[in-house]
Design an enzyme around this catalytic site. Structure first.
Site, short mmCIF file in Angstrom:
data_model
loop_
_atom_site.label_atom_id
_atom_site.label_comp_id
_atom_site.label_asym_id
_atom_site.label_seq_id
_atom_site.Cartn_x
_atom_site.Cartn_y
_atom_site.Cartn_z
CG HIS A 49 -2.02 -1.07 1.09
ND1 HIS A 49 -2.89 -1.38 2.11
CD2 HIS A 49 -2.35 -1.90 0.06
CE1 HIS A 49 -3.71 -2.36 1.71
NE2 HIS A 49 -3.40 -2.69 0.48
CB CYS A 58 4.73 16.34 -12.69
SG CYS A 58 5.35 16.78 -11.04
ZN LIG Z 1 3.79 18.02 -10.01
#
Ligand SMILES: [Zn+2]
Length: 229
Positions: free
Chosen positions: A98, A109
Site C-alpha cells: 500500500h 507530474c
Molecule cells: Zn507536479
C-alpha cells in the site's frame, strides 16, 4: 502489527473504519482529487497521524530477528508507517503493498518528495499544499481506494509466496484481495500457512497453525520456534 506501537488498525474491533465509517472517504482517490475539503481533512489527519511519533514494537523486532537468522525471504506489508524499516528490516526485503506515508507524490507530474516537507508547509498555513513543480495535487505515496497496487511490488510478493516454505500471515483480517490471495499462492506451492490474528480469518481452514494471542507476545515466540526448527 503496529497497534502495539499506538497506531490504530482499520478493520479491527477498534479500527478507524469500524468506529468512524465516514472516514473511508478520505482514502478514496476520486473524492480526494475532486474535493479540496477532502484534501484539507486528509492533510490535517496526516498531520495528526500517531505513526510519526511511533516506535517499532516486539513484533517488528521479531521479524528483524527472523531475517538475521537468514530465514526471511520477503516481508509483505499493508502498513504504510515504515516501522519495519525503522526496526531494522532490510528495505530490500520489505514489499509495501500500500505504499508509504513518508514520501509524497504529485498526481500531476509524478514527482516524489518527503511528506514532512508538505507538513511543514501545512504548519506554515497552507491547507492543501500543491506540487511546487507543476501546481498539481499532492498526496502521500500510499495506495488509496480506487488506485491499483504497484504491479512490480505485487509480482515480487507473489514470487516470494511461490517460493517460501512457511507463509506467516500476521495481524491481517485476510479479507482484502489481492493481498489475501497470497495465502492461496503459498499453499498451492507447498508452503505451510501460519496465521496470527485476533479474529477469525477466511483462511484459517487452510492454515497448519492459527494463533489468536496478541501479536506482540505470540510472534516473538513463533519466530524463536521457527529459528530453532
Ligand atoms: Zn507536479
Amino acid at each position: 502489527m503496529s497497534t502495539d506501537s499506538g497506531i490504530p488498525d482499520f478493520r479491527g474491533p477498534n479500527g478507524v473504519w469500524t468506529r468512524n465509517p465516514g472516514t473511508e472517504k478520505l482514502f478514496d482517490i476520486d473524492h480526494y482529487l475532486a474535493d479540496p475539503e477532502v484534501r484539507r481533512r486528509s492533510w490535517s489527519a496526516r498531520r495528526q497521524n500517531p505513526a510519526w511519533e511511533a516506535e517499532p514494537n516486539a513484533a517488528h523486532a521479531a521479524l528483524v530477528d527472523l531475517e538475521r537468522h537468514g530465514h526471511l525471504r520477503a516481508l509483505v506489508t499493508q502498513n504504510i508507517d515504515r516501522l519495519h524499516q525503522k526496526a531494522g528490516s532490510s528495505p530490500d526485503l520489505v514489499l509495501e503493498l500500500h505504499g508509504n506515508m513518508v514520501e509524497s507524490i504529485c498526481v500531476g507530474c509524478g514527482t516524489r518528495g518527503l511528506t514532512s516537507d508538505a507538513l511543514e508547509r501545512l504548519d506554515a498555513g497552507e491547507e492543501d499544499p500543491a506540487c511546487l513543480g507543476c501546481g498539481g495535487i499532492l498526496k502521500t505515496a500510499t495506495v488509496m481506494f480506487g488506485q491499483s497496487l504497484d504491479p512490480g511490488v505485487l509480482a515480487a510478493a507473489a514470487e516470494a509466496a511461490r517460493h517460501c516454505d512457511v507463509f506467516l500471515a500476521v495481524g491481517t483480517s485476510l479479507m482484502v484481495h489481492p493481498a489475501a490471495g497470497l495465502c492461496d499462492v503459498a499453499v498451492r506451492h507447498g508452503a505451510q500457512l501460519l496465521i496470527v490474528n485476533a479474529q477469525e480469518t477466511p483462511y484459517d481452514p487452510l492454515a497448519s497453525l492459527v494463533v489468536r494471542e496478541p501479536i506482540g507476545v505470540s510472534l516473538p515466540r513463533l519466530v524463536d520456534e521457527l529459528v530453532a526448527s
